[in-house]
Write a protein that holds these residues in place. Structure first.
Motif, PDB file in Angstrom:
ATOM      1  N   SER A   1      71.515 -45.919   5.093  1.00 54.28           N
ATOM      2  CA  SER A   1      71.713 -45.426   6.462  1.00 54.28           C
ATOM      3  C   SER A   1      71.420 -43.931   6.550  1.00 54.28           C
ATOM      4  O   SER A   1      70.847 -43.471   7.542  1.00 54.28           O
ATOM      5  CB  SER A   1      73.125 -45.730   6.964  1.00 54.28           C
ATOM      6  N   TYR A   2      71.799 -43.171   5.511  1.00 55.59           N
ATOM      7  CA  TYR A   2      71.513 -41.738   5.505  1.00 55.59           C
ATOM      8  C   TYR A   2      70.007 -41.493   5.433  1.00 55.59           C
ATOM      9  O   TYR A   2      69.474 -40.652   6.156  1.00 55.59           O
ATOM     10  CB  TYR A   2      72.237 -41.059   4.336  1.00 55.59           C
ATOM     11  N   LEU A   3      69.321 -42.237   4.588  1.00 59.01           N
ATOM     12  CA  LEU A   3      67.872 -42.087   4.490  1.00 59.01           C
ATOM     13  C   LEU A   3      67.182 -42.499   5.794  1.00 59.01           C
ATOM     14  O   LEU A   3      66.183 -41.888   6.195  1.00 59.01           O
ATOM     15  CB  LEU A   3      67.328 -42.889   3.307  1.00 59.01           C
ATOM     16  N   ASP A   4      67.706 -43.490   6.476  1.00 60.88           N
ATOM     17  CA  ASP A   4      67.167 -43.878   7.784  1.00 60.88           C
ATOM     18  C   ASP A   4      67.291 -42.735   8.791  1.00 60.88           C
ATOM     19  O   ASP A   4      66.374 -42.462   9.567  1.00 60.88           O
ATOM     20  CB  ASP A   4      67.880 -45.119   8.315  1.00 60.88           C
ATOM     21  N   GLU A   5      68.448 -42.055   8.771  1.00 63.18           N
ATOM     22  CA  GLU A   5      68.648 -40.907   9.659  1.00 63.18           C
ATOM     23  C   GLU A   5      67.671 -39.786   9.317  1.00 63.18           C
ATOM     24  O   GLU A   5      67.117 -39.142  10.212  1.00 63.18           O
ATOM     25  CB  GLU A   5      70.088 -40.403   9.557  1.00 63.18           C
ATOM     26  N   LEU A   6      67.469 -39.549   8.016  1.00 66.63           N
ATOM     27  CA  LEU A   6      66.532 -38.506   7.594  1.00 66.63           C
ATOM     28  C   LEU A   6      65.104 -38.841   8.042  1.00 66.63           C
ATOM     29  O   LEU A   6      64.370 -37.957   8.506  1.00 66.63           O
ATOM     30  CB  LEU A   6      66.566 -38.311   6.077  1.00 66.63           C
ATOM     31  N   MET A   7      64.724 -40.094   7.892  1.00 65.36           N
ATOM     32  CA  MET A   7      63.393 -40.496   8.325  1.00 65.36           C
ATOM     33  C   MET A   7      63.225 -40.302   9.829  1.00 65.36           C
ATOM     34  O   MET A   7      62.184 -39.843  10.294  1.00 65.36           O
ATOM     35  CB  MET A   7      63.120 -41.951   7.934  1.00 65.36           C
ATOM     36  N   ALA A   8      64.264 -40.612  10.600  1.00 61.22           N
ATOM     37  CA  ALA A   8      64.216 -40.404  12.050  1.00 61.22           C
ATOM     38  C   ALA A   8      64.066 -38.919  12.369  1.00 61.22           C
ATOM     39  O   ALA A   8      63.294 -38.531  13.257  1.00 61.22           O
ATOM     40  CB  ALA A   8      65.463 -40.981  12.710  1.00 61.22           C
ATOM     41  N   ASP A   9      64.809 -38.075  11.621  1.00 59.81           N
ATOM     42  CA  ASP A   9      64.692 -36.632  11.820  1.00 59.81           C
ATOM     43  C   ASP A   9      63.273 -36.146  11.536  1.00 59.81           C
ATOM     44  O   ASP A   9      62.715 -35.352  12.296  1.00 59.81           O
ATOM     45  CB  ASP A   9      65.669 -35.869  10.921  1.00 59.81           C
ATOM     46  N   TYR A  10      62.692 -36.617  10.473  1.00 60.12           N
ATOM     47  CA  TYR A  10      61.349 -36.179  10.130  1.00 60.12           C
ATOM     48  C   TYR A  10      60.318 -36.684  11.135  1.00 60.12           C
ATOM     49  O   TYR A  10      59.331 -35.997  11.415  1.00 60.12           O
ATOM     50  CB  TYR A  10      60.991 -36.569   8.699  1.00 60.12           C
ATOM     51  N   GLN A  11      60.548 -37.850  11.710  1.00 58.26           N
ATOM     52  CA  GLN A  11      59.671 -38.316  12.774  1.00 58.26           C
ATOM     53  C   GLN A  11      59.776 -37.400  13.991  1.00 58.26           C
ATOM     54  O   GLN A  11      58.783 -37.093  14.646  1.00 58.26           O
ATOM     55  CB  GLN A  11      59.999 -39.760  13.146  1.00 58.26           C
TER      56      GLN A  11
END
Length: 111
Positions: A31-41
């Motif tokens: 879930s944390y990595l998903d949030e990071l990926m969303a941030d980078y998008q």
């Protein structure tokens, strides 16, 4: 623009809950990595948007510079004629005044 949810410090200081065998909970990490990926998008989207804005403004600056140079060129070519035209008009007025003094007006000659 969208707001980014994580700062560099938050990412650096993130602690995951450990399991009994000293590992991390897979769901927390995912879930944390998903949030990071969303941030980078979001970062990529913001960067693209800003780059487009920069390109549009560069084109606008180029167009305005071209217009300003055109106006300056037109003004500089027409300005030399204006002072000489004014000077010619002044000379004609002075000549007319001198003629009146020397030769008098048409009314004075007929009288």
């Amino acid at each position: 623009m969208e707001q980014v949810r994580h700062t560099v410090e938050e990412i650096f200081n993130k602690d995951f809950k450990k399991t009994a065998i000293q590992g991390y909970k897979t769901n927390d990490v995912d879930s944390y990595l998903d949030e990071l990926m969303a941030d980078y998008q979001i970062f990529e989207s913001n960067i693209s948007e800003l780059e487009e804005t920069i390109e549009k403004q560069k084109l606008e600056i180029a167009e305005l510079t071209r217009r300003a140079n055109s106006v300056t060129a037109t003004t500089s070519t027409s300005n030399p004629a204006t002072p000489s035209a004014n000077a010619n008009m002044d000379i004609l007025k002075r000549l007319s005044n001198l003629e009146r003094r020397v030769f008098g007006t048409a009314n004075e000659k007929t009288e």
